[in-house]
Design a protein around this motif. Structure first.
Motif, PDB file in Angstrom:
ATOM      1  N   TYR B  34      33.139  47.703 -18.611  1.00 43.37           N
ATOM      2  CA  TYR B  34      33.964  46.890 -19.504  1.00 43.37           C
ATOM      3  C   TYR B  34      33.253  46.730 -20.840  1.00 43.37           C
ATOM      4  O   TYR B  34      32.970  45.618 -21.283  1.00 43.37           O
ATOM      5  CB  TYR B  34      34.256  45.530 -18.876  1.00 43.37           C
ATOM      6  N   SER B  36      33.533  47.491 -24.875  1.00 45.02           N
ATOM      7  CA  SER B  36      34.498  47.756 -25.938  1.00 45.02           C
ATOM      8  C   SER B  36      33.772  47.882 -27.274  1.00 45.02           C
ATOM      9  O   SER B  36      32.619  47.477 -27.406  1.00 45.02           O
ATOM     10  CB  SER B  36      35.559  46.647 -25.999  1.00 45.02           C
ATOM     11  N   TYR B  38      34.427  47.625 -31.678  1.00 44.48           N
ATOM     12  CA  TYR B  38      35.264  47.131 -32.755  1.00 44.48           C
ATOM     13  C   TYR B  38      34.781  47.679 -34.087  1.00 44.48           C
ATOM     14  O   TYR B  38      33.578  47.853 -34.300  1.00 44.48           O
ATOM     15  CB  TYR B  38      35.224  45.599 -32.812  1.00 44.48           C
ATOM     16  N   TYR B  51      37.988  50.591 -25.566  1.00 41.68           N
ATOM     17  CA  TYR B  51      37.863  49.581 -24.523  1.00 41.68           C
ATOM     18  C   TYR B  51      37.589  50.264 -23.193  1.00 41.68           C
ATOM     19  O   TYR B  51      37.839  51.454 -23.031  1.00 41.68           O
ATOM     20  CB  TYR B  51      39.095  48.664 -24.469  1.00 41.68           C
ATOM     21  N   TYR B  89      30.865  46.889 -33.916  1.00 39.94           N
ATOM     22  CA  TYR B  89      30.289  46.002 -32.905  1.00 39.94           C
ATOM     23  C   TYR B  89      30.679  46.473 -31.518  1.00 39.94           C
ATOM     24  O   TYR B  89      31.849  46.792 -31.271  1.00 39.94           O
ATOM     25  CB  TYR B  89      30.794  44.575 -33.079  1.00 39.94           C
ATOM     26  N   ALA B  91      30.816  45.291 -27.406  1.00 37.67           N
ATOM     27  CA  ALA B  91      30.972  44.059 -26.639  1.00 37.67           C
ATOM     28  C   ALA B  91      30.996  44.424 -25.166  1.00 37.67           C
ATOM     29  O   ALA B  91      31.411  45.529 -24.794  1.00 37.67           O
ATOM     30  CB  ALA B  91      32.248  43.328 -27.024  1.00 37.67           C
ATOM     31  N   PHE B  93      31.574  42.748 -21.008  1.00 42.56           N
ATOM     32  CA  PHE B  93      31.740  41.720 -19.995  1.00 42.56           C
ATOM     33  C   PHE B  93      30.397  41.570 -19.296  1.00 42.56           C
ATOM     34  O   PHE B  93      29.668  42.538 -19.087  1.00 42.56           O
ATOM     35  CB  PHE B  93      32.820  42.159 -19.010  1.00 42.56           C
ATOM     36  N   ASN B  98      31.067  36.829 -21.864  1.00 44.08           N
ATOM     37  CA  ASN B  98      31.138  38.067 -22.634  1.00 44.08           C
ATOM     38  C   ASN B  98      30.109  38.007 -23.758  1.00 44.08           C
ATOM     39  O   ASN B  98      29.689  36.926 -24.168  1.00 44.08           O
ATOM     40  CB  ASN B  98      32.534  38.238 -23.246  1.00 44.08           C
ATOM     41  N   VAL B  99      29.708  39.174 -24.242  1.00 44.10           N
ATOM     42  CA  VAL B  99      28.690  39.206 -25.282  1.00 44.10           C
ATOM     43  C   VAL B  99      28.955  40.346 -26.250  1.00 44.10           C
ATOM     44  O   VAL B  99      29.407  41.429 -25.836  1.00 44.10           O
ATOM     45  CB  VAL B  99      27.270  39.334 -24.662  1.00 44.10           C
ATOM     46  N   PHE B 100      28.708  40.077 -27.538  1.00 47.12           N
ATOM     47  CA  PHE B 100      28.824  41.101 -28.568  1.00 47.12           C
ATOM     48  C   PHE B 100      27.456  41.722 -28.858  1.00 47.12           C
ATOM     49  O   PHE B 100      26.408  41.138 -28.561  1.00 47.12           O
ATOM     50  CB  PHE B 100      29.358  40.496 -29.870  1.00 47.12           C
TER      51      PHE B 100
END
Lengths: 119, 109
Positions: B34, B36, B38, B51, B89, B91, B93, B98-100
């Motif tokens: 999980y 993703s 951006y 994603y 960025y 990211a 799960f 959640n964390v970036f």
């Protein structure tokens, strides 16, 4: 079309609280968990938490627990993020986002709400 | 809940490829598919471009691709274009949260 429209800019004094709204349209609102993300000036993205189909279905980032409350009003397709005991380092742009699938997959975002905390 | 580690900057000439890494731990990147990615242009909201490690949302060109090996995920932008100049960025799960990532500024030379 999907739209997330956030409330306007806020200026607050240290110690005060802020409440930001995010109104959704163009899709079935109850079907998607909503997340909040913030970005301090010149800094990166920071995940704050999420609110599921029901207001009691929330998960907050550890650093905001005790200061943040996220709720949703399904009758008006709106989610809210309240942050209390504001400090100067809470100055940031706050975004809401709609998630798809599993993980932090935010396919639609609000326009962002600038919050300035200053005495 | 530490941020995922990305290089601060990356660059390439038009038409070339650039790859950005995103390093976490077995509790986030390595533990779930999980991840993703951006893209964010100045003054704009982020845009989801990848994603679940390697899936592209509708409308995202196939010049953007994602992969993962162990605790490190990667984003490759092929055929660089001027409009690809932006912050990127990752990211992930991480079970209870959640964390970036720390973010990478891509410059098109």
């Amino acid at each position: 079309q999907v739209q997330l429209v956030q409330s306007g800019a806020e200026v607050k004094k240290p110690g005060a609280s802020v409440n930001i709204s995010c109104k959704a349209s163009g899709y079935s609102f109850p079907d998607h968990t909503m997340h909040w993300v913030r970005q301090a000036p010149g800094q990166g993205l920071e995940w704050m938490g999420q609110v599921g189909p029901k207001s009691d279905d929330t998960i907050y980032a550890q650093r905001f627990q005790g200061r943040v409350t996220m709720t949703r009003d399904t009758s008006i397709n709106t989610v809210y993020m309240a942050l209390s005991r504001l400090r100067s380092d809470d100055t940031a742009v706050y975004f809401c986002g709609r998630v798809i699938g599993y993980g932090l997959n935010l396919d639609y975002w609000g326009q962002g709400t600038p919050v300035t905390v200053s005495s | 809940q530490s941020a995922l580690t990305q290089p601060p900057s990356a660059s390439g000439s038009p038409g070339q490829s650039v790859t950005i890494s995103c390093t976490g731990t077995s509790s986030d990147v390595g533990g779930y598919n999980y991840v993703s990615w951006y893209q964010q242009h100045p003054g704009k909201a982020p845009k989801l471009i990848i994603y679940e490690v390697n899936k592209r949302p509708s409308g995202v060109p196939d010049r953007f691709s994602g992969s993962k090996s162990g605790n490190t995920a990667s984003l490759t932008v092929s055929g660089l274009q001027a409009d690809d100049e932006a912050d990127y960025y990752c990211a992930s799960f991480a079970g209870s949260h959640n964390v970036f990532g720390t973010g990478t500024t891509v410059t098109v030379l």
